[in-house]
Design an enzyme around this catalytic site. Sequence first.
Site, mmCIF file in Angstrom:
data_model
loop_
_atom_site.group_PDB
_atom_site.id
_atom_site.type_symbol
_atom_site.label_atom_id
_atom_site.label_comp_id
_atom_site.label_asym_id
_atom_site.label_seq_id
_atom_site.Cartn_x
_atom_site.Cartn_y
_atom_site.Cartn_z
ATOM 1 N N ASP A 157 -48.861 -54.312 32.520
ATOM 2 C CA ASP A 157 -47.613 -53.900 31.869
ATOM 3 C C ASP A 157 -46.553 -53.841 32.952
ATOM 4 O O ASP A 157 -46.869 -53.724 34.134
ATOM 5 C CB ASP A 157 -47.722 -52.576 31.074
ATOM 6 N N GLU A 168 -60.867 -47.485 40.092
ATOM 7 C CA GLU A 168 -59.972 -46.664 40.924
ATOM 8 C C GLU A 168 -60.705 -45.801 41.952
ATOM 9 O O GLU A 168 -60.459 -44.603 42.065
ATOM 10 C CB GLU A 168 -59.086 -45.784 40.028
ATOM 11 N N HIS A 174 -50.244 -52.614 36.821
ATOM 12 C CA HIS A 174 -49.224 -51.756 36.193
ATOM 13 C C HIS A 174 -47.972 -51.890 37.070
ATOM 14 O O HIS A 174 -47.800 -51.155 38.043
ATOM 15 C CB HIS A 174 -49.716 -50.313 36.110
HETATM 16 C C1 XIL Z 1 -54.674 -44.794 30.143
HETATM 17 C C2 XIL Z 1 -54.623 -44.860 28.634
HETATM 18 O O1 XIL Z 1 -53.899 -46.001 28.225
HETATM 19 C C3 XIL Z 1 -53.979 -43.604 28.081
HETATM 20 O O2 XIL Z 1 -54.040 -43.583 26.660
HETATM 21 C C4 XIL Z 1 -54.689 -42.365 28.620
HETATM 22 O O3 XIL Z 1 -54.048 -41.203 28.173
HETATM 23 C C5 XIL Z 1 -54.719 -42.412 30.147
HETATM 24 O O4 XIL Z 1 -55.325 -43.625 30.575
HETATM 25 N N1 XIL Z 1 -55.680 -47.072 34.608
HETATM 26 C C6 XIL Z 1 -56.781 -47.220 33.808
HETATM 27 C C7 XIL Z 1 -56.663 -46.949 32.361
HETATM 28 O O5 XIL Z 1 -57.823 -47.698 34.279
HETATM 29 O O6 XIL Z 1 -57.857 -46.470 31.825
HETATM 30 C C8 XIL Z 1 -55.533 -46.005 32.051
HETATM 31 O O7 XIL Z 1 -55.393 -45.914 30.639
HETATM 32 C C9 XIL Z 1 -54.258 -46.471 32.699
HETATM 33 C C10 XIL Z 1 -54.411 -46.537 34.201
#
Ligand code: XIL
Length: 378
Positions: free
Chosen positions: A266, A156, A234
């Site tokens: 997801d 990111e 996502h």
């Molecule tokens: C999320 C986790 O699933 C949660 O448990 C935590 O509280 C926050 O992070 N992008 C990413 C992941 O690269 O590491 C993130 O995971 C979701 C968004």
Amino acid sequence: MKLPSCVLAAAAVPLASAQLDFWAKKAGLEFFGAATDTPGFREREPYAASYPKYDAIFADPKEFGQTTPTNGQKWMFVEPQPGVFNFTEGEFVSKLAKKTGKILRCHALVWHSQLAPWVEETTWTPEELKAVIKRHIFGVAGHWKGQCAHWDVVNEALDEDGTYRKSVFYNVLGEEYIKLAFQWAAEADPTAKLYYNDYGIERPASVKTAGALRIVKLLKDAGIRIDGVGMQAHLHADNHPTMEDHVKTMTAYAEHVEEVAFTELDVRIKTGTPLNDTKLAWQKESYQFVSEACIRVPQCVGITIWDFYDPFSWIPHVFPDNGLALPWSEDFSKKPAYDGMIDIFKKYADKPRPKPGKPTKPTKPEKPGKPRVKRFSA
Ligand code: XIL
């Protein structure tokens, strides 16, 4: 929170057939996986009773051939104090991967979020911060050396407008930090495939997709190894990328890197209004587009869903009025998206994967610009 009795009853039901990794492999992918986390922590804290059933599904090698720790390898857990490493949480998942015979995808070395507070609270000179990043990468990637099939080296690094995110790393070092991170990761764990990973980089016209391509080229032009681009994916059921979007985007990355993957898939549903079949159909379509696009782009190695069981999903904790994003519901029943993906994998089963440079044609031609199901208007 107490679990409903249907969840407890479901714990006694034997595992169903038609597993995701089995069929994904038949369709030519390297894996279909699910991320997981330490029991009892964060999202999963109130759900202890669901573990026997959850663990059995997770462990099934035909269901999931790969895993990623959703949290345990992040900076705040692995290096909570300067130079003080703690691998307990990350090792829970890496050991589980070994025990259950799954490919391990490692996540994430340099990320602005879930950082140890000391990294952001200190005023660094460029040389000091370089030394901090180097120690972190050698400490963490060095610890899991040889165990990680992939490493998300930088996660990111892009802002919503496609420019670099103004993280502590960027503010002190500029884009140099990205180059250094990949260089040091390559030295620390030479066999891991090194990935740039981000969200919102699944559509061809997105400014973030252009940003991800810029990062890939930055590294390539400097002669630094980057092996893959990870699309977190996502996604939103009511407004998801088409299969053509996915194919086009992955094909653009694959001109420069050896592999691409869907790394945190997801598909969230709006939960402010009641759930209905239409919302589930949109979600199913989105999971299917990802699955079919991955098969059609030869460099797409696999798909990881960001956990598989709704109560353990991060989505409702971060995005109010959104949820139900994963294939398994709270009562362990499977949503239409599950069979939807299996159908896609079966359609391509035992057919040769396309050769690089030649994505296959979809089995059912898509009408460009015309979604197969209607979307929410807002
Ligand atoms: C999320 C986790 O699933 C949660 O448990 C935590 O509280 C926050 O992070 N992008 C990413 C992941 O690269 O590491 C993130 O995971 C979701 C968004």
